[in-house]
Design an enzyme around this catalytic site. Structure first.
Site, PDB file in Angstrom:
ATOM      1  N   ASP A  67       4.984 -10.880  -7.658  1.00  0.00           N
ATOM      2  CA  ASP A  67       4.853  -9.655  -7.024  1.00  0.00           C
ATOM      3  C   ASP A  67       6.301  -8.902  -6.125  1.00  0.00           C
ATOM      4  O   ASP A  67       6.639 -10.043  -5.658  1.00  0.00           O
ATOM      5  CB  ASP A  67       3.645  -9.544  -6.311  1.00  0.00           C
ATOM      6  CG  ASP A  67       3.373  -7.987  -5.865  1.00  0.00           C
ATOM      7  OD1 ASP A  67       3.463  -6.989  -6.709  1.00  0.00           O
ATOM      8  OD2 ASP A  67       3.464  -7.581  -4.373  1.00  0.00           O
ATOM      9  N   ARG A  68       6.467  -7.858  -6.024  1.00  0.00           N
ATOM     10  CA  ARG A  68       7.484  -7.514  -5.546  1.00  0.00           C
ATOM     11  C   ARG A  68       7.425  -7.004  -4.034  1.00  0.00           C
ATOM     12  O   ARG A  68       7.461  -7.939  -3.101  1.00  0.00           O
ATOM     13  CB  ARG A  68       8.441  -6.472  -6.153  1.00  0.00           C
ATOM     14  CG  ARG A  68       9.692  -6.345  -5.616  1.00  0.00           C
ATOM     15  CD  ARG A  68      10.560  -5.239  -6.095  1.00  0.00           C
ATOM     16  NE  ARG A  68      10.096  -4.117  -5.520  1.00  0.00           N
ATOM     17  CZ  ARG A  68      10.585  -2.659  -5.863  1.00  0.00           C
ATOM     18  NH1 ARG A  68      11.638  -2.576  -6.879  1.00  0.00           N
ATOM     19  NH2 ARG A  68      10.154  -1.695  -5.194  1.00  0.00           N
ATOM     20  N   ASP A  69       6.692  -5.857  -3.982  1.00  0.00           N
ATOM     21  CA  ASP A  69       6.191  -5.214  -2.665  1.00  0.00           C
ATOM     22  C   ASP A  69       5.504  -6.003  -2.148  1.00  0.00           C
ATOM     23  O   ASP A  69       4.267  -6.011  -2.551  1.00  0.00           O
ATOM     24  CB  ASP A  69       6.071  -3.758  -2.811  1.00  0.00           C
ATOM     25  CG  ASP A  69       7.119  -2.946  -3.661  1.00  0.00           C
ATOM     26  OD1 ASP A  69       8.390  -3.454  -3.157  1.00  0.00           O
ATOM     27  OD2 ASP A  69       6.947  -2.066  -4.220  1.00  0.00           O
ATOM     28  N   THR A 109       5.337  -6.083 -11.199  1.00  0.00           N
ATOM     29  CA  THR A 109       5.125  -5.042 -10.088  1.00  0.00           C
ATOM     30  C   THR A 109       4.624  -3.659 -10.701  1.00  0.00           C
ATOM     31  O   THR A 109       5.061  -3.354 -11.707  1.00  0.00           O
ATOM     32  CB  THR A 109       6.513  -4.968  -9.242  1.00  0.00           C
ATOM     33  OG1 THR A 109       6.027  -3.809  -8.475  1.00  0.00           O
ATOM     34  CG2 THR A 109       7.501  -4.481 -10.244  1.00  0.00           C
ATOM     35  N   ASN A 110       3.579  -3.308  -9.859  1.00  0.00           N
ATOM     36  CA  ASN A 110       2.723  -2.062 -10.088  1.00  0.00           C
ATOM     37  C   ASN A 110       3.744  -0.853  -9.635  1.00  0.00           C
ATOM     38  O   ASN A 110       4.014  -1.022  -8.337  1.00  0.00           O
ATOM     39  CB  ASN A 110       1.537  -1.925  -9.669  1.00  0.00           C
ATOM     40  CG  ASN A 110       0.598  -2.694 -10.901  1.00  0.00           C
ATOM     41  OD1 ASN A 110       0.779  -2.907 -11.915  1.00  0.00           O
ATOM     42  ND2 ASN A 110      -0.467  -2.934 -10.294  1.00  0.00           N
ATOM     43  N   GLN A 111       4.221   0.238 -10.035  1.00  0.00           N
ATOM     44  CA  GLN A 111       5.117   1.063  -9.416  1.00  0.00           C
ATOM     45  C   GLN A 111       4.466   2.328  -9.857  1.00  0.00           C
ATOM     46  O   GLN A 111       4.956   3.184 -10.903  1.00  0.00           O
ATOM     47  CB  GLN A 111       6.493   0.869 -10.290  1.00  0.00           C
ATOM     48  CG  GLN A 111       7.132  -0.141  -9.536  1.00  0.00           C
ATOM     49  CD  GLN A 111       7.311  -0.302  -8.063  1.00  0.00           C
ATOM     50  OE1 GLN A 111       7.492   0.686  -7.280  1.00  0.00           O
ATOM     51  NE2 GLN A 111       7.310  -1.489  -7.621  1.00  0.00           N
ATOM     52  N   HIS A 150       2.840   3.515 -14.620  1.00  0.00           N
ATOM     53  CA  HIS A 150       1.606   4.336 -14.658  1.00  0.00           C
ATOM     54  C   HIS A 150       0.743   4.670 -13.505  1.00  0.00           C
ATOM     55  O   HIS A 150       0.824   3.640 -12.474  1.00  0.00           O
ATOM     56  CB  HIS A 150       0.883   3.644 -15.969  1.00  0.00           C
ATOM     57  CG  HIS A 150       1.583   3.784 -17.196  1.00  0.00           C
ATOM     58  ND1 HIS A 150       1.899   2.682 -17.814  1.00  0.00           N
ATOM     59  CD2 HIS A 150       2.162   4.430 -17.839  1.00  0.00           C
ATOM     60  CE1 HIS A 150       2.534   2.560 -18.879  1.00  0.00           C
ATOM     61  NE2 HIS A 150       2.930   4.013 -18.936  1.00  0.00           N
ATOM     62  N   CYS A 156      -3.689   2.250 -18.811  1.00  0.00           N
ATOM     63  CA  CYS A 156      -2.656   1.525 -19.490  1.00  0.00           C
ATOM     64  C   CYS A 156      -3.308   0.109 -19.642  1.00  0.00           C
ATOM     65  O   CYS A 156      -4.074  -0.285 -18.852  1.00  0.00           O
ATOM     66  CB  CYS A 156      -1.247   1.512 -19.114  1.00  0.00           C
ATOM     67  SG  CYS A 156      -1.169   0.970 -17.299  1.00  0.00           S
ATOM     68  N   CYS A 158      -1.064  -2.442 -18.875  1.00  0.00           N
ATOM     69  CA  CYS A 158       0.035  -3.137 -18.208  1.00  0.00           C
ATOM     70  C   CYS A 158       0.103  -3.036 -16.718  1.00  0.00           C
ATOM     71  O   CYS A 158       0.675  -3.887 -15.995  1.00  0.00           O
ATOM     72  CB  CYS A 158       1.947  -2.436 -18.519  1.00  0.00           C
ATOM     73  SG  CYS A 158       1.705  -0.630 -18.123  1.00  0.00           S
ATOM     74  N   ASP A 185       0.525 -10.778  -2.868  1.00  0.00           N
ATOM     75  CA  ASP A 185      -0.355 -10.513  -1.499  1.00  0.00           C
ATOM     76  C   ASP A 185      -1.575  -9.690  -1.769  1.00  0.00           C
ATOM     77  O   ASP A 185      -2.361  -9.499  -0.733  1.00  0.00           O
ATOM     78  CB  ASP A 185       0.803  -9.803  -0.627  1.00  0.00           C
ATOM     79  CG  ASP A 185       0.888  -8.302  -1.152  1.00  0.00           C
ATOM     80  OD1 ASP A 185       1.415  -8.490  -2.479  1.00  0.00           O
ATOM     81  OD2 ASP A 185       0.973  -7.256  -0.385  1.00  0.00           O
TER      82      ASP A 185
END
Length: 215
Positions: A67-69, A109-111, A150, A156, A158, A185
């Site tokens: 994961d990123r953030d 990552t979810n954005q 999304h 969705c 994804c 996290d």
């Protein structure tokens, strides 16, 4: 000059043109029962299929999905300004260890901020550019970044914890998901990893919740 000349039972001795020669030299022509659907050709074809599958499995890569953030960088809600990007303590060193261990590194990552309209895809790319530049200086290669732009309303496939991004990586990068890991996290990151049969690691950074971790 064989001792035995063996043929399947769908032949008759009259059809064995070599049997006279075999028997003349002391050999014996033998007919064995023929089982419908079983033949040397079928066995050879089956071996080829199994070998091809084995070769494909050997070519598959193992990966660590990250994961990123909140896992790589500080999680400021809807991060869209490159100058606000900050690596979490130990993140670069951890990614380097993963790379040195022979794993591909894939960011998932979810954005949702893109779908909501808080920032543009181009802003997401600019933030990534800062991250990738610094990682490159430390000899860390990110093999791919997958993101979901999304919102929950879009339903969705994804958005984590749904496995869409894992399935794309499996197909596009030939990843063996069962030999891979997911690090994040949030409980949704763990659920996401498990949906693809990955091993999962929950880090106590970002949006980590003790309540979610124990549930």
């Amino acid at each position: 000059k064989p001792d035995f000349y063996i043929k399947a039972g769908d032949y008759s001795k009259k059809e064995l043109t070599s049997s006279d020669v075999i028997e003349k030299h002391g050999g014996k022509a033998v007919l064995i029962p023929h089982i419908k659907g079983i033949s040397t050709s079928n066995i050879i074809d089956r071996i080829k299929i199994l070998e091809d599958k084995k070769s494909e499995d050997m070519r598959k890569s193992k990966a660590v999905f990250v994961d990123r953030d909140g896992t790589i960088n500080e999680d400021t809600d809807f991060l869209s300004e490159p100058e606000k990007f900050r690596f979490l303590e130990g993140a670069i060193e951890g990614l380097k260890m993963i790379s040195n261990a022979g794993y591909k590194i894939i960011i998932t990552t979810n954005q949702a901020g893109i779908g909501i309209g808080y920032f543009r895809v181009e802003d997401f790319y600019k933030v990534n550019r800062v991250m990738m530049t610094e990682l490159s200086k430390n000899d860390v290669l990110i093999d791919k970044i997958y993101f979901c732009p999304h919102t929950k309303k879009d339903s969705c496939e994804c958005m984590k914890p749904k496995p869409g991004m894992l399935k794309r990586a499996e197909k596009e990068l030939n990843i063996d998901l069962e030999k891979s890991f997911m690090i994040g996290d949030k409980a949704s990151d763990v659920e996401f990893g498990k949906s693809g049969k990955c091993k999962t690691i929950l880090v106590r950074t970002g949006k980590f919740s003790e309540k979610e971790a124990n549930s």
